[in-house]
Design a protein around this motif. Structure first.
Motif, PDB file in Angstrom:
ATOM      1  N   ALA A   9     -12.161 117.114  -6.552  1.00 59.46           N
ATOM      2  CA  ALA A   9     -11.921 118.143  -7.562  1.00 59.46           C
ATOM      3  C   ALA A   9     -12.037 119.540  -6.967  1.00 59.46           C
ATOM      4  CB  ALA A   9     -12.913 117.976  -8.717  1.00 59.46           C
ATOM      5  N   ALA A  10     -13.039 119.746  -6.107  1.00 57.67           N
ATOM      6  CA  ALA A  10     -13.253 121.063  -5.513  1.00 57.67           C
ATOM      7  C   ALA A  10     -12.139 121.438  -4.545  1.00 57.67           C
ATOM      8  CB  ALA A  10     -14.601 121.092  -4.796  1.00 57.67           C
ATOM      9  N   ALA A  11     -11.483 120.442  -3.972  1.00 57.40           N
ATOM     10  CA  ALA A  11     -10.403 120.707  -3.019  1.00 57.40           C
ATOM     11  C   ALA A  11      -9.140 121.191  -3.702  1.00 57.40           C
ATOM     12  CB  ALA A  11     -10.112 119.440  -2.207  1.00 57.40           C
ATOM     13  N   ASP A  12      -9.031 121.012  -5.004  1.00 56.95           N
ATOM     14  CA  ASP A  12      -7.802 121.399  -5.715  1.00 56.95           C
ATOM     15  C   ASP A  12      -8.131 121.790  -7.155  1.00 56.95           C
ATOM     16  OD1 ASP A  12      -5.139 121.891  -6.119  1.00 56.95           O
ATOM     17  OD2 ASP A  12      -4.563 119.786  -6.364  1.00 56.95           O
ATOM     18  N   THR A  13      -8.938 122.851  -7.295  1.00 62.26           N
ATOM     19  CA  THR A  13      -9.375 123.290  -8.621  1.00 62.26           C
ATOM     20  C   THR A  13      -8.424 124.332  -9.183  1.00 62.26           C
ATOM     21  OG1 THR A  13     -11.670 123.013  -7.889  1.00 62.26           O
ATOM     22  CG2 THR A  13     -11.319 124.192  -9.953  1.00 62.26           C
ATOM     23  N   PRO A  14      -7.883 124.129 -10.377  1.00 62.99           N
ATOM     24  CA  PRO A  14      -6.999 125.138 -10.979  1.00 62.99           C
ATOM     25  C   PRO A  14      -7.743 126.452 -11.203  1.00 62.99           C
ATOM     26  CG  PRO A  14      -6.825 123.034 -12.135  1.00 62.99           C
ATOM     27  CD  PRO A  14      -7.997 122.919 -11.214  1.00 62.99           C
ATOM     28  N   ASP A  15      -7.026 127.557 -11.098  1.00 67.34           N
ATOM     29  CA  ASP A  15      -7.620 128.871 -11.309  1.00 67.34           C
ATOM     30  C   ASP A  15      -8.212 128.968 -12.716  1.00 67.34           C
ATOM     31  OD1 ASP A  15      -6.845 129.646  -8.797  1.00 67.34           O
ATOM     32  OD2 ASP A  15      -4.994 130.622  -9.479  1.00 67.34           O
ATOM     33  N   GLY A  16      -9.376 129.590 -12.819  1.00 71.75           N
ATOM     34  CA  GLY A  16      -9.990 129.834 -14.117  1.00 71.75           C
ATOM     35  C   GLY A  16     -10.854 128.705 -14.625  1.00 71.75           C
ATOM     36  N   LEU A  17     -10.984 127.616 -13.846  1.00 68.13           N
ATOM     37  CA  LEU A  17     -11.773 126.462 -14.277  1.00 68.13           C
ATOM     38  C   LEU A  17     -13.005 126.330 -13.388  1.00 68.13           C
ATOM     39  CD1 LEU A  17     -11.520 124.196 -16.426  1.00 68.13           C
ATOM     40  CD2 LEU A  17     -10.543 122.752 -14.643  1.00 68.13           C
ATOM     41  N   THR A  18     -14.183 126.283 -14.007  1.00 66.31           N
ATOM     42  CA  THR A  18     -15.434 126.124 -13.271  1.00 66.31           C
ATOM     43  C   THR A  18     -15.875 124.667 -13.313  1.00 66.31           C
ATOM     44  OG1 THR A  18     -16.155 128.376 -13.800  1.00 66.31           O
ATOM     45  CG2 THR A  18     -17.872 126.795 -13.169  1.00 66.31           C
ATOM     46  N   LEU A  19     -16.052 124.083 -12.128  1.00 67.85           N
ATOM     47  CA  LEU A  19     -16.501 122.695 -12.048  1.00 67.85           C
ATOM     48  C   LEU A  19     -18.020 122.627 -12.166  1.00 67.85           C
ATOM     49  CD1 LEU A  19     -14.327 121.346  -9.076  1.00 67.85           C
ATOM     50  CD2 LEU A  19     -13.778 121.421 -11.516  1.00 67.85           C
ATOM     51  N   VAL A  20     -18.503 121.660 -12.955  1.00 71.80           N
ATOM     52  CA  VAL A  20     -19.938 121.457 -13.139  1.00 71.80           C
ATOM     53  C   VAL A  20     -20.257 120.015 -12.739  1.00 71.80           C
ATOM     54  CG1 VAL A  20     -21.881 121.521 -14.745  1.00 71.80           C
ATOM     55  CG2 VAL A  20     -19.943 123.096 -15.055  1.00 71.80           C
ATOM     56  N   ARG A  21     -21.050 119.847 -11.712  1.00 70.09           N
ATOM     57  CA  ARG A  21     -21.376 118.509 -11.211  1.00 70.09           C
ATOM     58  C   ARG A  21     -22.386 117.824 -12.129  1.00 70.09           C
ATOM     59  NH1 ARG A  21     -25.579 117.211  -8.172  1.00 70.09           N
ATOM     60  NH2 ARG A  21     -25.901 119.398  -7.605  1.00 70.09           N
ATOM     61  N   VAL A  22     -22.115 116.547 -12.476  1.00 67.40           N
ATOM     62  CA  VAL A  22     -23.040 115.785 -13.308  1.00 67.40           C
ATOM     63  C   VAL A  22     -23.249 114.394 -12.717  1.00 67.40           C
ATOM     64  CG1 VAL A  22     -22.519 117.001 -15.458  1.00 67.40           C
ATOM     65  CG2 VAL A  22     -21.173 115.006 -14.837  1.00 67.40           C
TER      66      VAL A  22
END
Length: 367
Positions: A327-340
């Motif tokens: 997911a971190a290798a191809d994250t769309p602009d404006g989206l924050t990834l939260v690891r769970v």
């Protein structure tokens, strides 16, 4: 004919031939693309996704969106041109056909399997949510399946609650097989069961099924492939677990399969059962399987789900730990990834998002 004209004509004919070949040549690939996202706090097709009755619920706002992926069917065969176009497009991904339909599965078989996984994920989501809120959930052993042509056919039925075998109370599915195999093939084994209809009525009333009737079945010898080196007695059932909830939780969502919505269902249930607003009105999307202990597991199609979430308006995306690198290798602009990694992780992260403490959110990395 001038040489330049001849060259252009030949080039045109070659391009036409290549184009036709691209349409005719079939390749063993399938396509994945972003599917719809659905707010578990809202409605789908005019009906609430989550309906809870028999317990106090609280108003919610914001979004807790589960995400989906569209895939081409098992019988669909891409041509070379479609595969090349899919490889070049950013909003779709082309994968080997066997990745989506291993072992020659038909579309019907895959749909059935996805429906069963979706149903199980709903059950796990309910259990995990109530455990997170310290609300007791009763567990019981049930008949999961009955083998056609076996001694149990017509005597036991899927959904029957197994209270005891030969008078010994069973607490886990494994207890049933252990007690049956104490017999020799041809001997009788007695089950104490509550029929499926009575068990369903008890569950709807929010209580554990009581009583039970005795059913005696003559065992038979296990097939050679199942013997394990000796004659083993069987009756032809597979035992599983079912739960009795203290109030009714109904999840309705059509045309969705697989287990990946489990986390978002659990969070939606928690939000409705607790005062306050879990999201603080923010737009959060996510994905992840969940087991009854609240552990979050990985899913497929993560990059497509990110695109679908961003296009729907999500600002934050709850991402299973094992999917974080992709997911971190191809994250769309404006989206924050939260690891769970667990339901408790996700709940705490939502509280931080609601409070505006986003610097404290656990993030994904590409490592």
């Amino acid at each position: 004919m001038p040489r330049r004209t001849a060259t252009m004509l030949a080039s045109t004919l070659i391009l036409i031939a290549l184009f036709c070949a691209g349409l005719l040549i079939k390749v063993p690939y399938s396509e994945m693309s972003p599917g719809p996202t659905v707010n578990t706090l809202g409605e789908a097709r005019g009906e609430p996704v989550l309906r809870i009755s028999g317990r106090t619920t609280y108003p919610t706002s914001g979004h807790l969106n589960m995400t989906t992926v569209r895939v081409t069917g098992a019988d669909y065969r891409m041509n070379l041109g479609q595969a090349v176009w899919g490889w070049l497009a950013h909003d779709s991904v082309v994968v080997p056909h066997d990745t989506l339909y291993p072992d020659g599965k038909t579309e019907e078989q895959s749909t059935q399997e996805n429906a069963e996984e979706f149903s199980q994920s709903q059950e796990s989501a309910k259990v995990a949510a109530l455990k997170e809120l310290n609300i007791p959930v009763a567990t019981q052993v049930v008949v999961a399946t009955v083998v056609k042509g076996s001694p149990a056919e017509g005597r036991l039925h899927a959904g029957d609650v197994i209270k005891a075998v030969d008078g010994t109370v069973v607490e886990e599915p494994g207890d049933v097989a252990e007690l049956v195999t104490k017999h020799q093939p041809g001997e009788d084994v007695t089950f104490t069961v509550v029929p499926a209809k009575e068990a369903a009525a008890a569950e709807k009333a929010g209580r554990a099924p009581e009583g039970g009737r005795k059913v005696t079945i003559t065992t038979k010898k296990a097939p050679a492939a199942e013997k394990g080196g000796k004659d083993r007695a069987i009756v032809g059932i597979r035992a599983g677990t079912d739960h009795t909830f203290p109030f009714e939780i109904d999840i309705k969502l059509a045309d969705v399969g697989g287990p990946s919505a489990g986390l978002m269902f659990s969070l939606g249930i928690i939000d409705k059962l607790t005062p306050g607003d879990l999201t603080g009105g923010k737009f959060v999307a996510g994905t992840g399987t969940i087991d009854e202990a609240g552990k979050v597991g990985p899913i497929g199609g993560i990059t497509m789900k990110l695109v679908g979430a961003r296009d729907a308006g999500a600002r934050y995306f709850l991402t299973p730990d094992e999917n974080c690198a992709a997911a971190a290798a191809d994250t769309p602009d404006g989206l924050t990834l939260v690891r769970v990694t667990s339901l408790d992780d996700a709940r705490r992260s939502l509280e931080r998002i609601s409070a505006g403490k986003t610097d404290a959110l656990p993030s994904c990395s590409t490592s």
